[in-house]
Design a protein around this motif. Structure first.
Motif, PDB file in Angstrom:
ATOM      1  N   ASP A 495      48.685  16.775   6.938  1.00  0.00           N
ATOM      2  CA  ASP A 495      49.165  17.967   7.630  1.00  0.00           C
ATOM      3  C   ASP A 495      48.025  18.961   7.850  1.00  0.00           C
ATOM      4  O   ASP A 495      47.032  18.962   7.117  1.00  0.00           O
ATOM      5  CB  ASP A 495      50.260  18.643   6.799  1.00  0.00           C
ATOM      6  CG  ASP A 495      51.439  17.719   6.531  1.00  0.00           C
ATOM      7  OD1 ASP A 495      51.559  16.704   7.248  1.00  0.00           O
ATOM      8  OD2 ASP A 495      52.206  18.010   5.598  1.00  0.00           O
ATOM      9  N   VAL A 496      48.198  19.795   8.844  1.00  0.00           N
ATOM     10  CA  VAL A 496      47.245  20.887   9.078  1.00  0.00           C
ATOM     11  C   VAL A 496      47.987  22.207   8.896  1.00  0.00           C
ATOM     12  O   VAL A 496      49.220  22.262   8.901  1.00  0.00           O
ATOM     13  CB  VAL A 496      46.625  20.814  10.487  1.00  0.00           C
ATOM     14  CG1 VAL A 496      45.799  19.557  10.637  1.00  0.00           C
ATOM     15  CG2 VAL A 496      47.687  20.912  11.573  1.00  0.00           C
ATOM     16  N   ALA A 497      47.218  23.266   8.729  1.00  0.00           N
ATOM     17  CA  ALA A 497      47.814  24.580   8.461  1.00  0.00           C
ATOM     18  C   ALA A 497      48.168  25.299   9.752  1.00  0.00           C
ATOM     19  O   ALA A 497      47.548  25.080  10.800  1.00  0.00           O
ATOM     20  CB  ALA A 497      46.846  25.420   7.637  1.00  0.00           C
ATOM     21  N   ILE A 498      49.195  26.159   9.655  1.00  0.00           N
ATOM     22  CA  ILE A 498      49.531  27.106  10.728  1.00  0.00           C
ATOM     23  C   ILE A 498      49.462  28.504  10.110  1.00  0.00           C
ATOM     24  O   ILE A 498      50.168  28.792   9.142  1.00  0.00           O
ATOM     25  CB  ILE A 498      50.964  26.893  11.274  1.00  0.00           C
ATOM     26  CG1 ILE A 498      51.180  25.441  11.714  1.00  0.00           C
ATOM     27  CG2 ILE A 498      51.244  27.855  12.426  1.00  0.00           C
ATOM     28  CD1 ILE A 498      52.655  25.124  12.019  1.00  0.00           C
ATOM     29  N   PHE A 499      48.586  29.336  10.628  1.00  0.00           N
ATOM     30  CA  PHE A 499      48.508  30.734  10.205  1.00  0.00           C
ATOM     31  C   PHE A 499      49.108  31.574  11.333  1.00  0.00           C
ATOM     32  O   PHE A 499      48.872  31.288  12.518  1.00  0.00           O
ATOM     33  CB  PHE A 499      47.058  31.170  10.001  1.00  0.00           C
ATOM     34  CG  PHE A 499      46.298  30.342   8.993  1.00  0.00           C
ATOM     35  CD1 PHE A 499      46.217  30.733   7.668  1.00  0.00           C
ATOM     36  CD2 PHE A 499      45.661  29.167   9.380  1.00  0.00           C
ATOM     37  CE1 PHE A 499      45.507  29.979   6.743  1.00  0.00           C
ATOM     38  CE2 PHE A 499      44.958  28.400   8.468  1.00  0.00           C
ATOM     39  CZ  PHE A 499      44.876  28.803   7.141  1.00  0.00           C
ATOM     40  N   ALA A 500      49.842  32.612  10.996  1.00  0.00           N
ATOM     41  CA  ALA A 500      50.453  33.404  12.058  1.00  0.00           C
ATOM     42  C   ALA A 500      50.661  34.847  11.634  1.00  0.00           C
ATOM     43  O   ALA A 500      50.859  35.150  10.455  1.00  0.00           O
ATOM     44  CB  ALA A 500      51.795  32.786  12.477  1.00  0.00           C
ATOM     45  N   GLY A 501      50.607  35.711  12.613  1.00  0.00           N
ATOM     46  CA  GLY A 501      50.904  37.120  12.406  1.00  0.00           C
ATOM     47  C   GLY A 501      51.466  37.703  13.690  1.00  0.00           C
ATOM     48  O   GLY A 501      51.178  37.227  14.786  1.00  0.00           O
ATOM     49  N   GLY A 502      52.327  38.722  13.557  1.00  0.00           N
ATOM     50  CA  GLY A 502      52.898  39.347  14.741  1.00  0.00           C
ATOM     51  C   GLY A 502      54.368  39.008  14.904  1.00  0.00           C
ATOM     52  O   GLY A 502      54.990  38.419  14.006  1.00  0.00           O
ATOM     53  N   PRO A 503      54.943  39.350  16.066  1.00  0.00           N
ATOM     54  CA  PRO A 503      56.370  39.126  16.282  1.00  0.00           C
ATOM     55  C   PRO A 503      56.774  37.663  16.068  1.00  0.00           C
ATOM     56  O   PRO A 503      56.132  36.758  16.608  1.00  0.00           O
ATOM     57  CB  PRO A 503      56.576  39.548  17.745  1.00  0.00           C
ATOM     58  CG  PRO A 503      55.463  40.500  18.018  1.00  0.00           C
ATOM     59  CD  PRO A 503      54.304  40.018  17.212  1.00  0.00           C
ATOM     60  N   LYS A 504      57.816  37.471  15.276  1.00  0.00           N
ATOM     61  CA  LYS A 504      58.387  36.148  14.982  1.00  0.00           C
ATOM     62  C   LYS A 504      57.463  35.237  14.159  1.00  0.00           C
ATOM     63  O   LYS A 504      57.777  34.055  13.965  1.00  0.00           O
ATOM     64  CB  LYS A 504      58.783  35.409  16.268  1.00  0.00           C
ATOM     65  CG  LYS A 504      59.658  36.216  17.223  1.00  0.00           C
ATOM     66  CD  LYS A 504      61.044  36.474  16.690  1.00  0.00           C
ATOM     67  CE  LYS A 504      61.898  37.156  17.753  1.00  0.00           C
ATOM     68  NZ  LYS A 504      63.181  37.627  17.204  1.00  0.00           N
ATOM     69  N   ALA A 505      56.370  35.775  13.701  1.00  0.00           N
ATOM     70  CA  ALA A 505      55.456  34.936  12.919  1.00  0.00           C
ATOM     71  C   ALA A 505      56.122  34.426  11.649  1.00  0.00           C
ATOM     72  O   ALA A 505      55.762  33.361  11.133  1.00  0.00           O
ATOM     73  CB  ALA A 505      54.195  35.722  12.578  1.00  0.00           C
ATOM     74  N   HIS A 506      57.098  35.182  11.164  1.00  0.00           N
ATOM     75  CA  HIS A 506      57.782  34.772   9.921  1.00  0.00           C
ATOM     76  C   HIS A 506      58.594  33.493  10.112  1.00  0.00           C
ATOM     77  O   HIS A 506      59.060  32.908   9.135  1.00  0.00           O
ATOM     78  CB  HIS A 506      58.685  35.907   9.430  1.00  0.00           C
ATOM     79  CG  HIS A 506      59.715  36.311  10.440  1.00  0.00           C
ATOM     80  ND1 HIS A 506      59.422  37.132  11.524  1.00  0.00           N
ATOM     81  CD2 HIS A 506      61.033  36.011  10.556  1.00  0.00           C
ATOM     82  CE1 HIS A 506      60.511  37.311  12.247  1.00  0.00           C
ATOM     83  NE2 HIS A 506      61.502  36.639  11.687  1.00  0.00           N
TER      84      HIS A 506
END
Lengths: 528, 238
Positions: A495-506
């Motif tokens: 697997d690879v990582a997904i990093f997220a921030g901002g609207p709907k990132a949760h």
């Protein structure tokens, strides 16, 4: 008192995340407080349920978790710290998930179906770009392609009146950027001369320029000039011929088809672009892929922008649209460096990729812009042994308290970074003698051209392991040892990582199928 | 000819002709006019790593030179290489797989990463000016009815003996030997290109070949040509 406690926490967090050459080592209290602070911050994290005005999707091609870890350490060490405590820009984004990268027919995928999954929400077969799994490989019939094509997030963004851009250090017609705007069952049909005879499906470069939703793609920056110019026209930088046989000069078509459009091919032209007066920008900075970041400034004869500069310019153009934009940015040569078995260039490419993400984070408002950073697939790149804290990540493994490198059971030192397969196998190859392999032509080479680095087509069995020293393994051109001899190092299936921030990132949480990334973007943009 | 044999030749030619890295500080000769020629060379490689010298292989190949193009081809015509000098002095290098109608490109972008810059004089004559200057002129001879300079010396720990055709700027022979091996390149035939019966593959024909960037090999594991190229040697243990 509360004020001083807060200061102490900030200091502790700073020590643990920045790291400097002679930073005071965190005390046990510092460690504890930093851990507490992380939880404290997490408790205050509020899900942003607003719709996103903008979405920026960053793809580190081949940027597996081990690449991120090693790059984090390398980046920290280049800043003078131990390295382990460092964080790349995108590691500071608040939400994280893992992505399952397999495709419909591949346990270990290539970049075409993985990017298709991310931008269409549908997994497909290897080599296919934004067409479903029922289209056979290299399908020539444009009608069949059209009947089975998958709508991309970029197309939908344009349909909703947003602007759209793509940026890459690979050819802009390469699989990852191409999946956002093209539909074809063979990722290699980048120019018309690449297609099979009789194929009616348009080539990828033509699909980029002929993209006709809401005025066309707004920004496309990367490499791959020769697929855009006819074979009767010479490349402006190197004088080689273009590759198009249909007579079309797509760089000219770009400027005539679009409003307020510009085409640039070097740093000077790029720098001269005023985002306020340019609405459609095509920048093609090399005949094929652009330079590795490690070589870009020193060696590009006409100059070319960095990934960070391209990203910033793209945002400056796209943000003029009050409705918002979709932007895809690819660090495309992380993958190439790994295929070559050269960790140094993979890490420096990732370092530049992280700088591009930081530039985007700085240029946007997290309340209205969803930023996602992920990879299409991983590589067989490992971080092993028991090196002490701060051990040079490209160096020989040296254990805690040791004054000399650790030895294997043959009595030989070894590196922390290695590849499970690839070009760094230490048996004699048809291109280089037995022992350590190098990306560059050796002084006593037998290879006529030498321009391809180490691209072996045969190996002899290795006899033991080579004797390594720090100077050799920390050289920019050293190829880390590989267990299985192959002509090119391969992708990996983890697997690879997904990093997220901002609207709907949760909405990114847990272990996800890779195609979920599309659905989060569509949800964020209100397309569902 | 098998791909493996072709690669042996490329290696051997390289060993003889390109043993010095062609760095940027080599002499530039962009103004030097060189005659258009068609040559046939023979290559013989002998190993000394066994108690009795062992002939590893003998092979023949063609060499064509134009002012801005060098092309080579193995005797069977299956494989070759081409270097083209463009108007701005850049050099485009491609390996040619004629049976597959495929050219593998090595892009200028990736050459700096490999510390590589082509020296057109060396490509055109197989020896650089520095190498020639290093070798001591022993005597003047006649080879194939042409003036030839016998030059000898040591480069990179190897004994080098060259019969150099100064009017043609080409070697009539190069013998390079060390403790492990002896490689001999010998000119068999040389004619003006315009009257040569054996011509290089036309640029127009090559432009119709499928072109692959060597940097993409790692992402083309399922491509039939790349598979064939790699598997042709990959399973073979010497």
């Amino acid at each position: 008192m509360q004020f001083f406690k807060k200061l102490n926490l900030i200091a502790a967090v700073s020590i643990l995340t920045v790291g400097t050459a002679h930073a005071v080592e965190p005390t046990p209290v510092d460690w504890f407080n930093a851990g507490y602070q992380t939880v404290f911050n997490a408790k205050r994290l509020i899900a942003n349920n607003r719709h996103a005005k903008n979405v920026i999707l960053f793809i580190g091609d081949g940027m597996g978790v081990s690449t991120i870890t090693a790059s984090r350490i390398y980046d920290g060490q280049t800043k003078g710290g131990h390295g382990e405590e460092n964080s790349l820009s995108f590691e500071k984004l608040p939400y994280l998930a893992l992505s399952k990268t397999y495709s419909v027919d591949q346990q270990t995928p290539d970049s075409a179906p993985t990017m298709t999954a991310m931008v269409t929400g549908v997994k497909t077969i290897g080599d296919s770009l934004s067409v479903n799994q029922y289209v056979v490989h290299s399908e020539k019939n444009a009608n069949i392609i059209n009947a089975n094509k998958l709508a991309t997030i970029l197309e939908q963004a344009k349909q909703h009146g947003l602007s759209a851009g793509i940026v890459s250090t690979a050819r802009i017609t390469h699989a990852t950027p191409a999946a956002t705007y093209a539909h074809t069952a063979n990722r290699d049909w980048e120019g018309d001369s690449d297609k099979l005879a009789g194929a009616t499906v348009p080539d990828i470069a033509a699909q980029l320029v002929d993209f006709n939703i809401s005025g066309g793609i707004d920004v496309a920056l990367g490499g791959g000039r020769t697929r855009f110019i006819p074979n009767t026209v010479k490349d402006p930088e190197y004088g080689v011929s273009g590759k198009r046989k249909d007579g079309r000069n797509l760089t000219v078509d770009w400027t005539t088809k679009h409003r307020n459009a510009r085409y640039v091919w070097n740093q000077a032209g790029f720098d001269a672009i005023d985002p306020n007066t340019t609405d459609h920008l095509l920048g093609l900075f090399e005949p094929s892929h652009v330079h590795y970041e490690a070589d870009r400034v020193a060696y590009d004869q006409s100059g070319e922008p960095s990934l960070t500069q391209m990203t910033t310019k793209a945002i400056d153009i796209l943000k003029k649209n009050q409705k918002g934009y979709f932007l895809m940015v690819e660090g495309g040569r992380i993958d190439h460096a790994h295929h070559s078995g050269n960790a140094y260039r993979a890490l420096t490419e990732t370092q530049q990729f992280a700088a591009a993400v930081k530039a985007a984070m700085d240029a946007t408002d997290p309340l209205e812009t969803l930023i996602i950073v992920t990879a299409d697939h991983s590589h067989v790149f490992t971080i092993g042994g028991y090196p002490q804290r701060g051990n040079p990540i490209l160096g020989l493994t040296q254990g805690v308290g040791a004054t000399t490198p650790d030895l294997d059971l043959l009595g030989l030192p070894y590196t922390t970074l290695n590849y499970a397969n690839g070009t760094g196998y230490t048996g004699a190859s048809n291109a280089q003698p037995a022992g350590s392999k190098t990306f560059t032509i050796p002084a006593t080479a037998g290879w006529a051209s030498g321009s391809e680095g180490h691209n072996p087509t045969s190996f002899q069995p290795a006899n033991g392991r080579p004797i390594l020293d720090s100077a050799k393994v920390e050289d920019d051109n050293y190829l880390q040892e590989a267990i299985v001899p192959l002509s090119a190092e391969t992708h990996a299936a983890e697997d690879v990582a997904i990093f997220a921030g901002g609207p709907k990132a949760h909405l990114f949480h847990g272990i996800l199928e890779q195609n979920v990334i599309y659905h989060v973007m569509a949800e964020a943009l209100g397309f569902n | 000819m098998k791909i493996s044999d072709f690669l042996k030749i490329v290696m051997a030619v390289g060993f003889i002709t390109f043993s010095l890295p062609v760095f940027a500080d080599t002499v530039s000769d962009s103004d030097q006019p060189l005659s258009e020629v068609a040559c046939r060379y023979e290559m013989k490689v002998t190993s000394f790593s066994t108690p009795k010298p062992k002939a590893l292989f003998t092979t023949a190949w063609f060499f064509w030179r134009k002012p801005n193009m060098i092309q080579t081809q193995d005797a069977d015509g299956d494989h070759g290489e081409i270097w083209e000098r463009t108007a701005n002095g850049s050099i485009q290098y491609r390996k040619l797989y004629h049976i597959d109608k495929t050219a593998v490109e090595y892009m200028p972008t990736d050459m700096p990463a490999n510390n590589m810059k082509f020296d057109w004089f060396k490509l055109s004559g197989m020896l650089s000016k520095e190498e020639l200057n290093t070798l001591k002129l022993i005597k003047i001879k006649s080879v194939l009815g042409r003036n030839a300079e016998l030059r000898k010396g040591n480069i990179n720990g190897q004994a080098l003996e060259v019969l150099w055709l100064p009017n043609e700027n080409l070697p009539a022979s190069i013998i390079r030997k060390d403790k492990k091996s002896r490689m001999e390149l010998r000119l068999i035939d040389i004619t003006p290109l315009s009257v040569s019966a054996k011509k290089p593959v036309a640029l127009e024909e090559i432009s119709d070949y499928r072109h692959i960037d060597a940097a993409d090999f790692g992402d083309m594991e399922n491509d039939p040509f790349v598979k064939k190229l790699m598997s042709a040697e990959g399973h073979h243990h010497h």
